[in-house]
Design a protein around this motif. Structure first.
Motif, short mmCIF file in Angstrom:
data_model
loop_
_atom_site.label_atom_id
_atom_site.label_comp_id
_atom_site.label_asym_id
_atom_site.label_seq_id
_atom_site.Cartn_x
_atom_site.Cartn_y
_atom_site.Cartn_z
N UNK A 4 12.31 1.15 22.88
CA UNK A 4 11.27 0.66 23.77
C UNK A 4 10.15 0.03 22.95
N UNK A 5 9.79 0.67 21.84
CA UNK A 5 8.77 0.11 20.95
C UNK A 5 9.21 -1.26 20.45
N UNK A 6 10.50 -1.36 20.08
CA UNK A 6 11.01 -2.62 19.54
C UNK A 6 10.96 -3.71 20.60
N UNK A 7 11.26 -3.36 21.83
CA UNK A 7 11.21 -4.34 22.93
C UNK A 7 9.78 -4.81 23.15
N UNK A 8 8.83 -3.89 23.13
CA UNK A 8 7.43 -4.26 23.31
C UNK A 8 6.97 -5.16 22.17
N UNK A 9 7.39 -4.81 20.96
CA UNK A 9 7.03 -5.63 19.80
C UNK A 9 7.55 -7.06 19.96
N UNK A 10 8.78 -7.19 20.41
CA UNK A 10 9.36 -8.53 20.55
C UNK A 10 8.58 -9.35 21.57
#
Length: 285
Positions: A4-10
């Protein structure tokens, strides 16, 4: 890693702005900022520099975005592959016996190359290695000249997709003999080690009662082709191997029928999720 963090970062990386990314994700800016900070702490690097009101990727951020795109791209490909639709379908992975004619492989692949809709991955090797990779689902189909042994642990399906006559090909002066026995005993022969051809050739010699003048035993059809082009000898090979050279007048074909045919098989395994491009390719042969 929390994806989820990675998706938000993207999303933040693509928008370059925390507020716009928060709107797209339907979360508050403060919550999104906390998620990004947690990811940066987990990775041990800052991913953004603030320039005015925009967020600009750092070097570590650009590397992280590249990996994030591949990770989410792989997820989309997985969904498309299982649904057997769309551009996200995995490439068609084809294994070919290393001794197999390159010309034949090109003929087999031509429908895909013409359509240009399916990415392909080609791998060559020996039969045992290729069938093992087919069993492990690393390959979708294996091209070979022999049907797998019936005692194989898995039920391979072998479809005969072509058959080529084996003839004698070489420079015209090397073929200038009145009879087949004279040619076999006096002309220098280039003989492939491929088992179907070798077995048929040995049977031919036994029927004729002659001893051949073999100057080269070759385990690669591409090398058989090159040696024949160079005039090193007369190649015992399927017509498809030297089709271009014959058409171009570089080599000729002796007028003798060896009564040897080399079959070509496409070996597959029954699958619940076969590659969507495979059936059409096999039907086109």
């Amino acid at each position: 890693m929390n994806y989820h963090h990675l998706r938000y970062f993207r999303e933040v990386a693509v928008e370059g702005h925390l507020g716009r990314a928060a709107e797209r994700l339907n979360v508050s800016q403060s919550a999104l900022s906390i998620q990004i900070k947690q990811l940066e702490e987990r990775m041990g690097h800052a991913f953004f520099d603030r320039v005015g009101r925009s967020l600009v990727l750092t070097e570590a951020g650009r590397i992280a975005l590249d990996h994030a795109e591949r990770i989410f791209g792989a997820g989309e490909e997985l969904v498309a592959t299982l649904a057997q639709r769309g551009a996200g379908v995995a490439p068609l992975r084809i294994g070919a016996l290393s001794t197999l004619s390159r010309n034949f492989q090109l003929q087999f692949l031509r429908p895909l190359l013409t359509a240009g809709e399916t990415r392909i991955v080609l791998k060559s090797g020996n039969t045992r290695t290729l069938l093992a990779e087919l069993t492990e689902l690393s390959l979708d189909v294996v091209l070979t000249t022999q049907v797998p042994q019936s005692d194989a642990p898995l039920p391979f399906a072998a479809q005969r997709i072509a058959e080529q006559p084996v003839r004698l090909h070489g420079k015209a002066d090397l073929l200038a003999y009145d009879t087949l026995p004279d040619l076999l005993t006096q002309a220098p022969l280039i003989l492939p080690t491929e088992s179907v051809i070798r077995t048929g050739f040995d049977s031919l010699l036994a029927r004729l009662g002659v001893t051949p003048n073999i100057v080269a035993d070759v385990d690669d059809m591409a090398m058989v082709r090159l040696l024949a082009r160079e005039g090193a000898g007369v190649a015992v090979a399927p017509t498809v191997v030297l089709a271009d050279e014959v058409a171009g007048g570089l080599v000729a074909t002796a007028p003798f029928d060896l009564d040897i045919m080399e079959p070509f098989f496409a070996v597959t395994l029954p699958r619940k999720f076969p590659h969507p491009g495979l059936a059409g390719l096999l039907d086109a042969q």
